[in-house]
Design a protein around this motif. Structure first.
Motif, mmCIF file in Angstrom:
data_model
loop_
_atom_site.group_PDB
_atom_site.id
_atom_site.type_symbol
_atom_site.label_atom_id
_atom_site.label_comp_id
_atom_site.label_asym_id
_atom_site.label_seq_id
_atom_site.Cartn_x
_atom_site.Cartn_y
_atom_site.Cartn_z
ATOM 1 N N HIS A 137 0.823 -1.213 0.000
ATOM 2 C CA HIS A 137 0.000 0.000 0.000
ATOM 3 C C HIS A 137 0.857 1.263 0.000
ATOM 4 C CE1 HIS A 137 -2.536 -3.231 1.633
ATOM 5 N NE2 HIS A 137 -3.527 -2.591 1.045
ATOM 6 N N ILE A 138 2.041 1.172 0.621
ATOM 7 C CA ILE A 138 2.996 2.284 0.656
ATOM 8 C C ILE A 138 4.362 1.752 0.252
ATOM 9 C CG2 ILE A 138 4.163 4.023 2.084
ATOM 10 C CD1 ILE A 138 1.274 4.685 1.844
ATOM 11 N N GLY A 139 5.018 2.436 -0.681
ATOM 12 C CA GLY A 139 6.405 2.142 -0.998
ATOM 13 C C GLY A 139 7.273 3.202 -0.349
ATOM 14 N N LEU A 140 8.150 2.783 0.548
ATOM 15 C CA LEU A 140 8.956 3.720 1.332
ATOM 16 C C LEU A 140 10.386 3.697 0.786
ATOM 17 C CD1 LEU A 140 8.191 5.552 3.684
ATOM 18 C CD2 LEU A 140 8.870 3.743 5.259
ATOM 19 N N VAL A 141 10.751 4.734 0.039
ATOM 20 C CA VAL A 141 12.080 4.844 -0.575
ATOM 21 C C VAL A 141 12.710 6.128 -0.047
ATOM 22 C CG1 VAL A 141 13.376 4.921 -2.735
ATOM 23 C CG2 VAL A 141 11.233 3.629 -2.620
ATOM 24 N N THR A 142 13.481 6.014 1.030
ATOM 25 C CA THR A 142 13.922 7.212 1.756
ATOM 26 C C THR A 142 15.427 7.223 2.019
ATOM 27 O OG1 THR A 142 13.346 6.127 3.858
ATOM 28 C CG2 THR A 142 11.673 7.545 2.845
ATOM 29 N N PRO A 143 16.248 7.096 0.993
ATOM 30 C CA PRO A 143 17.696 7.154 1.210
ATOM 31 C C PRO A 143 18.145 8.537 1.677
ATOM 32 C CG PRO A 143 17.208 7.309 -1.130
ATOM 33 C CD PRO A 143 15.908 6.986 -0.439
ATOM 34 N N LEU A 144 19.236 8.571 2.404
ATOM 35 C CA LEU A 144 19.834 9.844 2.802
ATOM 36 C C LEU A 144 20.538 10.495 1.625
ATOM 37 C CD1 LEU A 144 21.379 8.809 6.244
ATOM 38 C CD2 LEU A 144 19.094 9.704 5.753
ATOM 39 N N ARG A 145 20.973 9.661 0.673
ATOM 40 C CA ARG A 145 21.594 10.159 -0.555
ATOM 41 C C ARG A 145 21.630 8.984 -1.531
ATOM 42 N NH1 ARG A 145 22.512 15.482 -1.690
ATOM 43 N NH2 ARG A 145 22.897 15.636 0.560
ATOM 44 N N ASP A 146 21.196 9.195 -2.751
ATOM 45 C CA ASP A 146 21.174 8.115 -3.733
ATOM 46 C C ASP A 146 21.317 8.690 -5.128
ATOM 47 O OD1 ASP A 146 21.095 5.425 -4.371
ATOM 48 O OD2 ASP A 146 19.240 5.061 -3.268
ATOM 49 N N GLY A 147 22.068 7.971 -5.984
ATOM 50 C CA GLY A 147 22.247 8.443 -7.345
ATOM 51 C C GLY A 147 20.932 8.544 -8.085
ATOM 52 N N MET A 148 20.134 7.474 -8.069
ATOM 53 C CA MET A 148 18.811 7.490 -8.682
ATOM 54 C C MET A 148 17.812 6.783 -7.788
ATOM 55 S SD MET A 148 16.689 8.368 -10.961
ATOM 56 C CE MET A 148 17.849 9.219 -12.032
ATOM 57 N N ASN A 149 18.005 5.516 -7.533
ATOM 58 C CA ASN A 149 17.164 4.580 -6.804
ATOM 59 C C ASN A 149 16.063 4.036 -7.698
ATOM 60 O OD1 ASN A 149 15.155 3.302 -4.989
ATOM 61 N ND2 ASN A 149 16.636 3.927 -3.446
ATOM 62 N N LEU A 150 16.351 2.876 -8.280
ATOM 63 C CA LEU A 150 15.419 2.244 -9.207
ATOM 64 C C LEU A 150 14.299 1.501 -8.501
ATOM 65 C CD1 LEU A 150 17.880 0.960 -11.941
ATOM 66 C CD2 LEU A 150 16.570 3.078 -11.875
ATOM 67 N N VAL A 151 14.431 1.271 -7.176
ATOM 68 C CA VAL A 151 13.325 0.662 -6.439
ATOM 69 C C VAL A 151 12.083 1.546 -6.531
ATOM 70 C CG1 VAL A 151 12.494 0.073 -4.115
ATOM 71 C CG2 VAL A 151 14.751 -0.687 -4.868
ATOM 72 N N ALA A 152 12.271 2.862 -6.497
ATOM 73 C CA ALA A 152 11.131 3.778 -6.608
ATOM 74 C C ALA A 152 10.401 3.556 -7.930
ATOM 75 C CB ALA A 152 11.616 5.221 -6.516
ATOM 76 N N LYS A 153 11.150 3.347 -8.997
ATOM 77 C CA LYS A 153 10.546 3.162 -10.314
ATOM 78 C C LYS A 153 9.935 1.778 -10.455
ATOM 79 C CE LYS A 153 13.432 6.688 -12.399
ATOM 80 N NZ LYS A 153 14.095 7.191 -13.616
ATOM 81 N N GLU A 154 10.579 0.776 -9.870
ATOM 82 C CA GLU A 154 10.011 -0.571 -9.897
ATOM 83 C C GLU A 154 8.708 -0.631 -9.112
ATOM 84 O OE1 GLU A 154 14.040 -3.308 -10.417
ATOM 85 O OE2 GLU A 154 13.137 -3.063 -8.432
ATOM 86 N N PHE A 155 8.658 0.049 -7.969
ATOM 87 C CA PHE A 155 7.433 0.066 -7.174
ATOM 88 C C PHE A 155 6.279 0.651 -7.979
ATOM 89 C CE2 PHE A 155 4.448 2.336 -4.433
ATOM 90 C CZ PHE A 155 4.027 1.316 -3.594
ATOM 91 N N VAL A 156 6.527 1.755 -8.660
ATOM 92 C CA VAL A 156 5.491 2.395 -9.474
ATOM 93 C C VAL A 156 5.048 1.468 -10.605
ATOM 94 C CG1 VAL A 156 5.059 4.273 -11.103
ATOM 95 C CG2 VAL A 156 6.136 4.757 -8.903
ATOM 96 N N ALA A 157 6.015 0.860 -11.286
ATOM 97 C CA ALA A 157 5.699 -0.005 -12.417
ATOM 98 C C ALA A 157 4.909 -1.238 -12.001
ATOM 99 C CB ALA A 157 6.978 -0.433 -13.122
ATOM 100 N N ALA A 158 5.034 -1.646 -10.749
ATOM 101 C CA ALA A 158 4.376 -2.869 -10.273
ATOM 102 C C ALA A 158 2.950 -2.649 -9.804
ATOM 103 C CB ALA A 158 5.193 -3.474 -9.132
ATOM 104 N N GLN A 159 2.507 -1.415 -9.675
ATOM 105 C CA GLN A 159 1.209 -1.153 -9.052
ATOM 106 C C GLN A 159 0.029 -1.524 -9.946
ATOM 107 O OE1 GLN A 159 0.987 -0.294 -5.670
ATOM 108 N NE2 GLN A 159 3.087 -0.958 -6.117
ATOM 109 N N ASP A 160 -1.080 -1.847 -9.309
ATOM 110 C CA ASP A 160 -2.348 -2.126 -9.985
ATOM 111 C C ASP A 160 -2.970 -0.786 -10.386
ATOM 112 O OD1 ASP A 160 -4.880 -2.790 -10.806
ATOM 113 O OD2 ASP A 160 -5.455 -3.807 -8.944
ATOM 114 N N PRO A 161 -3.138 -0.509 -11.667
ATOM 115 C CA PRO A 161 -3.696 0.783 -12.098
ATOM 116 C C PRO A 161 -5.052 1.091 -11.483
ATOM 117 C CG PRO A 161 -2.798 -0.409 -13.975
ATOM 118 C CD PRO A 161 -2.789 -1.366 -12.823
ATOM 119 N N ALA A 162 -5.832 0.065 -11.167
ATOM 120 C CA ALA A 162 -7.162 0.282 -10.605
ATOM 121 C C ALA A 162 -7.122 0.605 -9.116
ATOM 122 C CB ALA A 162 -8.036 -0.949 -10.835
#
Length: 457
Positions: A356-381
């Motif tokens: 229900h919540i994707g928590l991506v909270t690095p103190l410093r990160d070049g990009m962080n692809l987990v944030a993008k994977e979480f979005v891509a995995a979600q149910d559009p409905a």
């Protein structure tokens, strides 16, 4: 036309049967190498008693791979030392954890020289050379010394620090000068690129031209941001796999009607895991009505266990997670599930989709692809909500996430609470904008834009 030669510390093209385990970066680079009949060169991960300079050539997943063994001293000084105890903490703004030892510096130079000497006979006159990440900053300099005139590009996957941080590194000028042996340098964000240019202008009186051309040390290099992405289409296919669906169902059953707050990270001090646990504890302390109606699942895969800072972090997280569960757990509710084992990419896809919540909270990160994977995995409905650190490179483009300061436990706690209560209409609107960005700015576009710009350099 020549080949594309990719050089990285470790070589990891996806094997023919490794559909569920390969990362998006490896798949994108492998696709380009197969298309150009290219070569992937790097360290095998194995050590030998005496360095011989010999390499092994093999085909992995249709990609030609050249592997080099290093000595144990090389691994200790170059990899565990300068790369992971000096540059990694420095580039992630953790000057308190940086270790400066002359042997580390010597090992870093020695291994980059060995890479150059071993790679040299494999380079054709028209080949493009693409060097990956902070382990190999001096590689172009060593190749140029040996007469290589090919176009050579460099991409930094981690942040480039501000001038005041970089200047704490002994011989920082030599590190920067080595980058001017490349034709093109790619950064994850505009902020990283600006930090590099700021150093060059103020410390070495570089001249900057239109289009990001930076001139110093009698050389010119093009510096530009190329934000990396994921293969959204491939990830969507992964979600359809039996494994992904099995893990989604497993997590839904495990939730027992509760909402799941999810974190997926490598166990690293840059990921802000201690601060994240503290924020979750604040959420529980301030909102007793949420007790037994949610839980947090934190997957933190162990890494670099032979580095002291990582051993200390793991011990602290074990203690903090135990304290949270000891204070709030009941006989049938564990508020924090803390897991250190790794999961395959297809398994993670199913876990992401159930969150229900994707928590991506690095103190410093070049990009962080987990944030993008979480979005891509979600149910559009019925999509979940992304809570994202302002210090992740992904925040530069993912404005529709709930952007937080990871140093503020109250900021993160309030964002989690807001996400849990967010109406479906708002969740869908935010997700649609985020997914459009993830799909458009994918890893294939990153690869193609970098290579096209390097060819034109």
């Amino acid at each position: 036309m020549g080949r594309l030669i990719v050089v990285s510390n470790r070589v990891n093209p996806p094997a023919d049967s490794g559909v569920g385990t390969a990362g998006g970066l490896a798949m994108a680079l492998a696709a380009a190498l197969r298309e150009d009949k290219g070569l992937w060169f790097g360290w095998s991960g194995q050590t030998v008693e005496t360095y011989t300079g010999q390499m092994s050539m093999q085909k992995v997943g249709g990609v030609t791979v050249a592997l080099l063994d290093l000595e144990e001293q090389d691994q200790s000084e170059y990899y565990n030392g300068y790369a992971n105890r000096t540059l990694w903490p420095l580039f992630h703004y953790r000057t308190d954890l940086v270790a400066y030892e002359r042997s580390f510096d010597e090992g870093y130079t020695r291994v980059n020289t060995r890479f150059a000497e071993t790679l040299l006979p494999l380079i054709g006159p028209d080949d493009l050379i693409w060097v990956q990440d902070y382990h190999l900053i001096p590689l172009a300099r060593e190749l140029r010394k040996r007469g290589v005139t090919n176009r050579i590009g460099f991409f930094l996957h981690i942040p480039w620090p501000a001038r005041s941080i970089l200047s704490t590194l002994p011989r920082h000028g030599e590190l920067v000068e080595a980058l001017f042996s490349y034709d093109q340098i790619g950064f994850q964000t505009e902020d990283d690129c600006e930090n590099f240019v700021d150093y060059a202008v103020h410390d070495v009186q570089a001249v900057v031209s239109d289009g990001g051309l930076v001139e110093a040390y009698g050389k010119k290099v093009r510096a530009k941001a190329f934000p990396i992405g994921i293969d959204a289409e491939d990830f969507a296919e992964t979600l359809k796999s039996d494994t992904a669906e099995a893990f989604r169902k497993l997590m839904v059953k495990s939730q027992a009607g509760r909402k799941m707050v999810l974190g997926v990270d490598r166990l690293d001090y840059s990921k802000g895991l201690e601060e994240r646990f503290a924020a979750y504890e604040t959420l529980l302390a301030d909102n007793p009505d949420l007790h037994e109606h949610l839980f947090m699942l934190q997957i933190a895969t162990r890494s670099r266990d032979d580095v002291d800072a990582y051993q200390d972090l793991r011990a602290r997280l074990d203690t903090i997670s135990g304290q949270i569960n000891g204070a709030y757990a009941t006989v049938d509710w564990v508020p924090l599930r803390y897991v250190n084992r790794p999961y395959r990419r297809d398994e993670l896809a199913g876990i992401y989709r159930a969150a229900h919540i994707g928590l991506v909270t690095p103190l410093r990160d070049g990009m962080n692809l987990v944030a993008k994977e979480f979005v891509a995995a979600q149910d559009p409905a019925n999509p979940g909500v992304l809570v994202l650190s302002q210090f992740a490179g992904a925040a530069e483009h993912m404005k529709e996430a709930l952007i937080v300061n990871p140093l503020s436990r109250e900021d993160m706690s309030e964002a989690i609470k807001k996400g849990l209560a967010m109406p479906l209409k708002e969740r869908k609107a935010r997700w649609e904008a985020l997914y459009d960005n993830v799909r458009t700015h994918d890893v294939g576009r990153w690869r193609d834009q970098f290579v096209a710009c390097l060819k034109a350099a």
